[in-house]
Design an enzyme around this catalytic site. Structure first.
Site, PDB file in Angstrom:
ATOM      1  N   PHE B 123      -8.350 -12.094 -10.513  1.00 21.81           N
ATOM      2  CA  PHE B 123      -8.682 -10.842  -9.817  1.00 21.81           C
ATOM      3  C   PHE B 123      -9.465 -10.259 -10.981  1.00 21.81           C
ATOM      4  CE2 PHE B 123      -6.240  -8.098  -6.809  1.00 21.81           C
ATOM      5  CZ  PHE B 123      -6.314  -8.953  -5.926  1.00 21.81           C
ATOM      6  N   GLN B 237      -8.970   5.931  -7.249  1.00 18.61           N
ATOM      7  CA  GLN B 237      -9.776   4.729  -7.281  1.00 18.61           C
ATOM      8  C   GLN B 237     -10.310   4.399  -5.637  1.00 18.61           C
ATOM      9  OE1 GLN B 237      -7.838   0.761  -7.405  1.00 18.61           O
ATOM     10  NE2 GLN B 237      -9.106   0.642  -9.226  1.00 18.61           N
ATOM     11  N   HIS B 239     -11.476   1.538  -3.389  1.00 19.13           N
ATOM     12  CA  HIS B 239     -11.587   0.091  -3.542  1.00 19.13           C
ATOM     13  C   HIS B 239     -12.804  -0.188  -2.787  1.00 19.13           C
ATOM     14  CE1 HIS B 239     -10.529  -4.010  -2.599  1.00 19.13           C
ATOM     15  NE2 HIS B 239      -9.441  -3.737  -3.419  1.00 19.13           N
ATOM     16  N   LEU B 253      -7.692  -2.058   4.109  1.00 20.21           N
ATOM     17  CA  LEU B 253      -8.051  -2.989   2.828  1.00 20.21           C
ATOM     18  C   LEU B 253      -8.218  -4.290   3.071  1.00 20.21           C
ATOM     19  CD1 LEU B 253      -8.224  -2.324  -0.060  1.00 20.21           C
ATOM     20  CD2 LEU B 253      -6.232  -3.771  -0.235  1.00 20.21           C
ATOM     21  N   GLU B 256      -9.010  -8.066  -2.552  1.00 19.73           N
ATOM     22  CA  GLU B 256      -9.844  -8.674  -3.855  1.00 19.73           C
ATOM     23  C   GLU B 256      -9.891  -9.889  -3.686  1.00 19.73           C
ATOM     24  OE1 GLU B 256      -9.839  -5.768  -6.918  1.00 19.73           O
ATOM     25  OE2 GLU B 256     -10.069  -7.411  -8.387  1.00 19.73           O
ATOM     26  N   ARG B 312     -12.955  -2.438 -10.199  1.00 19.19           N
ATOM     27  CA  ARG B 312     -13.422  -1.959  -8.920  1.00 19.19           C
ATOM     28  C   ARG B 312     -14.360  -0.889  -8.978  1.00 19.19           C
ATOM     29  NH1 ARG B 312      -7.159  -2.139  -6.603  1.00 19.19           N
ATOM     30  NH2 ARG B 312      -7.274  -4.493  -6.052  1.00 19.19           N
ATOM     31  N   HIS B 378      -8.014   4.330  -2.256  1.00 12.20           N
ATOM     32  CA  HIS B 378      -7.141   3.275  -2.360  1.00 12.20           C
ATOM     33  C   HIS B 378      -5.881   3.856  -3.193  1.00 12.20           C
ATOM     34  CE1 HIS B 378      -5.646  -0.513  -2.238  1.00 12.20           C
ATOM     35  NE2 HIS B 378      -5.557  -0.828  -3.631  1.00 12.20           N
ATOM     36  N   ARG B 413      -7.842   1.361 -12.293  1.00 12.62           N
ATOM     37  CA  ARG B 413      -6.804   0.512 -12.190  1.00 12.62           C
ATOM     38  C   ARG B 413      -7.249  -1.008 -11.991  1.00 12.62           C
ATOM     39  NH1 ARG B 413      -3.547  -2.096  -8.483  1.00 12.62           N
ATOM     40  NH2 ARG B 413      -4.301  -0.827  -6.711  1.00 12.62           N
TER      41      ARG B 413
HETATM   42  C1  LIG Z   1      -3.573  -2.237   1.300  1.00 13.57           C
HETATM   43  C2  LIG Z   1      -3.108  -1.815  -0.378  1.00 13.57           C
HETATM   44  C3  LIG Z   1      -3.129  -3.206  -0.925  1.00 13.57           C
HETATM   45  C4  LIG Z   1      -2.673  -3.267  -2.094  1.00 13.57           C
HETATM   46  N1  LIG Z   1      -2.825  -4.333  -3.083  1.00 13.57           N
HETATM   47  C5  LIG Z   1      -2.270  -4.263  -4.269  1.00 13.57           C
HETATM   48  C6  LIG Z   1      -1.847  -5.621  -4.912  1.00 13.57           C
HETATM   49  O1  LIG Z   1      -2.529  -6.592  -4.511  1.00 13.57           O
HETATM   50  N2  LIG Z   1      -1.759  -5.326  -6.018  1.00 13.57           N
HETATM   51  C7  LIG Z   1      -1.245  -4.259  -6.619  1.00 13.57           C
HETATM   52  O2  LIG Z   1      -0.861  -4.456  -7.870  1.00 13.57           O
HETATM   53  N3  LIG Z   1      -1.186  -3.223  -6.010  1.00 13.57           N
HETATM   54  C8  LIG Z   1      -1.815  -3.005  -4.835  1.00 13.57           C
HETATM   55  N4  LIG Z   1      -1.903  -1.846  -4.118  1.00 13.57           N
HETATM   56  C9  LIG Z   1      -1.223  -0.495  -4.855  1.00 13.57           C
HETATM   57  C10 LIG Z   1       0.121  -0.592  -4.630  1.00 13.57           C
HETATM   58  O3  LIG Z   1       0.490  -1.241  -3.516  1.00 13.57           O
HETATM   59  C11 LIG Z   1       0.616   0.821  -4.656  1.00 13.57           C
HETATM   60  O4  LIG Z   1       0.119   1.471  -5.715  1.00 13.57           O
HETATM   61  C12 LIG Z   1       2.275   0.564  -4.966  1.00 13.57           C
HETATM   62  O5  LIG Z   1       2.652  -0.242  -3.839  1.00 13.57           O
HETATM   63  C13 LIG Z   1       2.767   2.220  -4.877  1.00 13.57           C
HETATM   64  O6  LIG Z   1       4.272   1.761  -4.921  1.00 13.57           O
HETATM   65  P1  LIG Z   1       5.235   2.976  -5.118  1.00 13.57           P
HETATM   66  O7  LIG Z   1       6.568   2.224  -5.330  1.00 13.57           O
HETATM   67  O8  LIG Z   1       4.695   3.904  -6.322  1.00 13.57           O
HETATM   68  O9  LIG Z   1       5.065   3.952  -4.128  1.00 13.57           O
HETATM   69  P2  LIG Z   1       5.148   3.491  -2.312  1.00 13.57           P
HETATM   70  O10 LIG Z   1       5.435   2.171  -2.103  1.00 13.57           O
HETATM   71  O11 LIG Z   1       3.929   4.171  -1.924  1.00 13.57           O
HETATM   72  O12 LIG Z   1       6.381   4.097  -1.706  1.00 13.57           O
HETATM   73  C14 LIG Z   1       6.726   5.484  -2.022  1.00 13.57           C
HETATM   74  C15 LIG Z   1       8.080   5.914  -1.365  1.00 13.57           C
HETATM   75  O13 LIG Z   1       8.414   7.108  -1.617  1.00 13.57           O
HETATM   76  C16 LIG Z   1       8.686   7.737  -0.241  1.00 13.57           C
HETATM   77  N5  LIG Z   1       8.428   9.015  -0.311  1.00 13.57           N
HETATM   78  C17 LIG Z   1       7.396   9.700  -0.393  1.00 13.57           C
HETATM   79  N6  LIG Z   1       7.438  11.142  -0.415  1.00 13.57           N
HETATM   80  C18 LIG Z   1       8.859  11.300  -0.056  1.00 13.57           C
HETATM   81  C19 LIG Z   1       9.599  12.777   0.126  1.00 13.57           C
HETATM   82  N7  LIG Z   1       8.992  13.695   0.140  1.00 13.57           N
HETATM   83  N8  LIG Z   1      11.095  12.511   0.409  1.00 13.57           N
HETATM   84  C20 LIG Z   1      11.424  11.367   0.287  1.00 13.57           C
HETATM   85  N9  LIG Z   1      10.699  10.128   0.132  1.00 13.57           N
HETATM   86  C21 LIG Z   1       9.520  10.269   0.074  1.00 13.57           C
HETATM   87  C22 LIG Z   1       8.190   6.838   0.899  1.00 13.57           C
HETATM   88  O14 LIG Z   1       8.935   6.945   2.102  1.00 13.57           O
HETATM   89  C23 LIG Z   1       8.181   5.528   0.228  1.00 13.57           C
HETATM   90  O15 LIG Z   1       9.440   5.035   0.305  1.00 13.57           O
HETATM   91  C24 LIG Z   1      -2.239  -1.954  -2.848  1.00 13.57           C
HETATM   92  C25 LIG Z   1      -2.497  -0.818  -2.081  1.00 13.57           C
HETATM   93  C26 LIG Z   1      -2.890  -0.662  -0.781  1.00 13.57           C
HETATM   94  C27 LIG Z   1      -2.914   0.597   0.220  1.00 13.57           C
END
Ligand SMILES: Cc1cc2nc3c(=O)[nH]c(=O)nc-3n(C[C@H](O)[C@H](O)[C@H](O)COP(=O)(O)OP(=O)(O)OC[C@H]3O[C@@H](n4cnc5c(N)ncnc54)[C@H](O)[C@@H]3O)c2cc1C
Ligand code: SF4
Ligand code: SF4
Ligand code: FES
Lengths: 279, 614
Positions: B123, B237, B239, B253, B256, B312, B378, B413
């Protein structure tokens, strides 16, 4: 390419709640390159701000936007308008097997209750140099792990679609696939066969394959999960590839009530009951 | 108003968010023996993390034995343009391998190497193939594995529940939260000794984004309103490869992994333009010619990587420049071509969900023709400031992990570093939250007056008669952020955005929710707008304050990085109804870690000489 003729769309959306409802018509101009969910969102942003619909990823990855489009169980975000006969009215209704909450949103909690009854993955001890698994051995399980839990297969399975009473003792295709995945996991050591037959209701499935037909992930639920499970459970026959890991690691451990303890155990129940106090 | 009516729960630890970070935090807290609740806005298992494609970075050394935490640390710091919290980058690099192996022990089925270990893929910005993955659906694997683990441990899940405010006691500790069930519209009050925020990202404030509707920055806002600090909110970021056509799929998306597996970027003249955009910072480790870049895919020891795999921010800026110079694709992006470089079988096997995404949404066969792509909003590197070891915020009892926390990724990132971040810091947050809950004799009696105030506010949108439609206001906010606080920024536009946001903030208070409280998206959006505006304000103010270009923050009027600003955090706060940003000195890296970065920089000139290529 997918040029939708620049005409007018006539959308008939089911609106209502547990107490009842009906189709409501919305007319709006067609736009190029849209999926059904886009059209629903346009209606929401203009005419019907309180129109209830579930979605998340809009990319067919989260399994939130399941509905019945012209009677076909589909993901709204992966159904292009150009694939529908848009010179006719297009109907969208909620999944029928689950109770309606509001509009296109249904109460899918049945599925989450079944998930709690699945005996967890139970690996053998980890060798010092780490677990080893080969691509051929993980591929079968990987197929089932593609599942996005859209519950469309649960929605079409006749065992529960027309028989509410069966929900109490039938896991449904999604969770039979999950059980097959666990049984095929090269590192798993638990023998769930009796439980699958008795508690998960494997025998109710009569292999109509409706579940496989609607799966947006193209998982061969019937052929690759349910039939091998049936063979294993009923005939106790060994499928040479699927149960390979088992053979390597010796005899599986029979299940005990402790394996579903977190949800069925008395202590867990009491702890939970104590937490929810009304105010 | 009638007397307030709500459901009541008491826990040791409340985890808000069920993405990778929240799941991992909840598992840890449960394993520590704490009564733990997990709440999320969507159904359980649908969080934004399921969308992650490419993989999770961890120096397992399965493909490249010479990989280790020191190199991963160095790559992360350099990718982040040295703005990272060094301690977080260190812990992340050190602990990521254990977190990945732990997933395997919980049932995850990663793709394998020929000798049966976890396969790792290349990556951008990672010196070695480092991303553990499952095809291009790694996020789903992470979610399912942790979801099934949490369920097996007997977690209490409250799904489709949005938290609207945190509650504190008189000594300033967080002791509870108020929210409502989205389906029924009834209110819920939690009391807890520790609260972990794991609410994810903020993309929904921009028009073109890869993020789901949930990414409204709720956790950023909840923490700021409760008095916590946020840092580097300007570092967003974009993407480089989002879908740009059809319009409805714009922003989605394109992983990558396409470039990692051989895809290249071309302009309308068919030129591989990335070779014209290699910054001096990465010159030593990037191929100079097409021949050299192509040979790298086969022989990673003796050749340097092609510039398509630069971090990126570099690639996104290059695409932006090509389009501006009139060499863009028909729909205003550039071409990403893997069709002419790899066999259809290879593409379908390595990138199955990309193949389907284009086939189903755009009727484009990526094994036959190039994709049209352009930058999409992103990820936010900035977020709530936390203690690196415990993830505790400036507010006692409040922890933050995952995308909502700031510091780990600096100004940019690296791909794959988020999924591992979720696990490393999710676990640490869960552990520290549990320890606090066990040790603490904190008084968690909630104030009825406070609760009533929150509920009255949340329902006030129904009483706003004749106000605006929340969807229209959201649209205006997205236009503002996209046009004025996008990839390339400049002072006058940022000031314009700031003024526009003040106006939108006033209007947002008066939007009207029509209909009832049962599953009413219009009402939900009215509440989400408050969070989106909090984020938009902090991002804009920090962007004004950071007068340099660094990573995800690019200023047209200050095109160079300013070495002085490398030592500074931009700290956002919310006090008495106003957002403000102040520069503050950033923690200094100890010399032995600094040496790691400098040492390996010199080493980068000659690629490691042992080991056959794999
Ligand atoms: C299309 C895409 C592809 C990606 N690919 C990669 C990759 O290959 N590798 C990598 O390392 N990263 C990747 N990323 C980035 C990574 O996926 C995210 O940064 C990461 O999943 C965020 O995880 P999180 O647990 O912080 O939050 P999230 O998975 O966003 O979860 C947030 C949670 O909080 C809850 N929530 C939010 N607000 C509230 C509220 N007010 N009350 C109650 N619940 C709430 C939501 O319901 C959810 O359950 C990608 C991102 C995208 C968009
Ligand atoms: S094959 Fe079995 S599980 Fe699938 S729909 Fe038919 S009866 Fe249901
Ligand atoms: S098996 Fe297929 S149809 Fe069933 S829930 Fe999973 S993805 Fe949906
Ligand atoms: S919105 Fe995620 S599958 Fe349709």
């Amino acid at each position: 390419m997918s040029a939708v003729s620049t005409g007018e769309l006539l959308m008939k959306l089911w609106r209502g709640d547990a107490s009842g409802g009906d189709f409501v018509e919305y007319r709006l101009p067609a736009q190029e390159g849209e999926v059904v969910l886009d059209v629903v969102h346009r209606i929401q942003a203009t005419e019907a701000p309180d129109l209830a619909v579930r979605w998340n990823c809009k990319a067919g990855k989260c399994g939130s936007c399941s509905a019945e489009i012209n009677g076909q169980p589909r993901l709204m975000c992966m159904t292009r308008m150009s694939t529908l006969p848009i010179d006719e009215p297009i109907t969208i209704s909620p999944m029928r097997t689950f109770p309606v909450i509001r509009d296109l949103v249904t109460d899918v909690s049945y599925n989450y209750e079944v998930a709690k009854l699945i005996p967890s993955f139970t690996p053998g001890p980890r060798p010092a140099e780490g677990y080893r698994m080969f691509q051929v051995d993980v591929e079968r399980g990987q197929e089932f792990r593609k599942c996005i839990e859209c519950f469309l297969c649960q929605n079409v399975c006749h065992v529960i679609r027309d028989h509410e009473e069966n929900k109490a003792h039938y896991a449904g295709p999604r969770f039979l696939a999950r059980l097959a995945e666990l049984e095929m996991h090269p590192l798993d050591t638990l023998d769930r066969r009796a439980y699958i037959a008795e508690r998960m209701g494997l025998g109710y499935c009569n292999i109509t394959k409706c579940c496989t037909e609607v799966c947006p992930e193209g998982i061969h639920i019937t052929d690759n999960a349910i039939i091998p499970l049936k063979e294993r459970v009923v005939d106790q026959r060994y499928d040479p590839v699927a149960w390979l890991g088992r053979k390597i690691r010796g005899r599986p451990r029979p299940m005990t009530p402790a394996d579903v303890e977190p949800y069925t155990g008395a202590a867990a129940k009491a702890a939970r009951a104590g937490q929810a106090e009304a105010s | 108003m009638a007397s307030v009516d709500y459901e009541r729960h008491d826990y040791d630890v409340l985890v808000i968010g069920a993405g990778g970070a929240g799941m991992r935090a909840a598992i840890e807290s449960l394993e520590q023996g704490c009564r733990t609740a997990l709440v999320c806005k969507s159904l359980f298992g649908k969080a934004h993390t399921v969308m992650a494609e490419g993989g999770m970075a961890a120096a397992l050394g399965n493909v490249w034995p010479e990989d280790n935490w020191q190199v991963h640390f160095r790559d992360t710091m350099r990718g982040g343009k040295m703005l990272n919290n060094w301690r977080m980058a260190q812990l992340h690099a050190q602990e990521a391998p254990d977190r990945v192996l732990e997933l395997e022990a919980w049932g995850a089925l990663f793709d394998r190497t020929p000798d049966g270990r976890i396969l790792q893929r290349d990556f951008g910005g990672h010196r070695y193939a480092r991303l553990a993955h499952v095809g291009d659906r790694t996020g789903l694997e992470l979610i399912r594995t942790t979801q099934q683990r949490a369920v097996g441990l007997g977690i209490d899940v409250y799904m489709e529940l949005k938290i609207v405010r945190l509650l504190k006691n008189d000594s300033g500790e967080v002791i509870g939260a108020v929210g409502f069930y989205r389906d029924k519209g009834n209110f819920v009050v939690f009391s807890a000794k520790s609260i972990v925020l794991a609410t994810g990202g903020v993309g929904k404030s921009w028009k073109f984004t890869s993020n789901s509707w949930e990414s409204t920055g709720d956790g950023h806002a909840l923490a700021l309103w409760a008095g916590a600090d946020a840092i580097e909110m300007e570092c967003v970021q974009f993407h480089p490869t989002g879908m740009i056509w059809p319009t409805s799929a714009r922003g989605l998306l394109v992983t990558e992994g396409v470039r990692g597996d051989g895809g290249v970027l071309k302009n309308s003249e068919g030129e591989r333009f990335m070779f014209n955009y290699i910054s001096p910072y990465f010159k030593d480790e990037t191929a100079e010619t097409i021949e050299e870049g192509d040979k790298w895919y086969e022989d990673k020891v003796n050749y340097r990587r092609p510039p398509e795999l630069l971090p990126r921010d570099e690639v996104a800026r290059a695409i932006n420049s090509e389009v501006k110079a009139g060499r863009g694709s028909p729909h205003g992006g550039v071409f990403l071509d893997i069709a002419s470089r790899r066999s259809p079988e290879y593409i379908k096997r390595r990138l199955p969900s990309m193949y389907h995404q284009f086939k189903q949404l755009a009727d484009v066969d990526i094994t036959a023709v190039p994709m049209e792509i352009g930058p999409t909003c992103h990820y936010i590197m900035g977020g709530i400031r936390v203690d690196a070891d415990t993830e505790e915020t400036a507010v006692a009892g409040l922890f933050a992990a995952g995308e909502v926390a700031g510091g780990m990724h600096g100004a940019n990132r690296l791909g794959g570093n988020s999924l591992s971040d979720l696990l490393v810091f999710g676990r640490r947050a869960g552990l520290a939250a549990a320890e606090r809950a066990k040790a603490s004799s904190v008084e968690t009696t909630l104030s009825e007056a406070q609760i009533k105030e929150v509920i009255d506010h949340a329902t006030s949108f129904f009483a706003n008669e004749g106000g605006e439609n929340p969807y229209d206001l959201h649209h205006e906010l997205q236009e503002t952020m996209q046009n004025l606080v996008g990839i390339i920024r400049t002072e006058s536009e940022l000031i314009e955005a700031k003024e526009k946001l003040a106006e939108l903030g006033e209007r947002a208070k008066k939007v009207t929710a029509t209909g009832g409280r049962e599953f009413n998206p219009g009402w939900h959006l009215a509440l989400d707008l408050e969070s989106m505006l909090a984020v938009a304000n902090c991002t804009t103010l920090s962007a004004i304050e950071r007068k340099e270009s660094r990573g995800g923050h690019t200023r047209d009027d200050y095109p160079k990085a300013d070495p002085e600003l490398e030592k500074v955090n931009m700290v956002s706060r919310y006090r008495e109804g106003n957002y403000s940003v102040t520069p503050e000195p950033k923690p200094e890296m100890p010399p032995e870690l600094m040496a790691l970065i400098e040492l390996s920089e010199g080493e980068g000139k000659s690629a490691p000489a042992k080991e056959e290529s794999k």
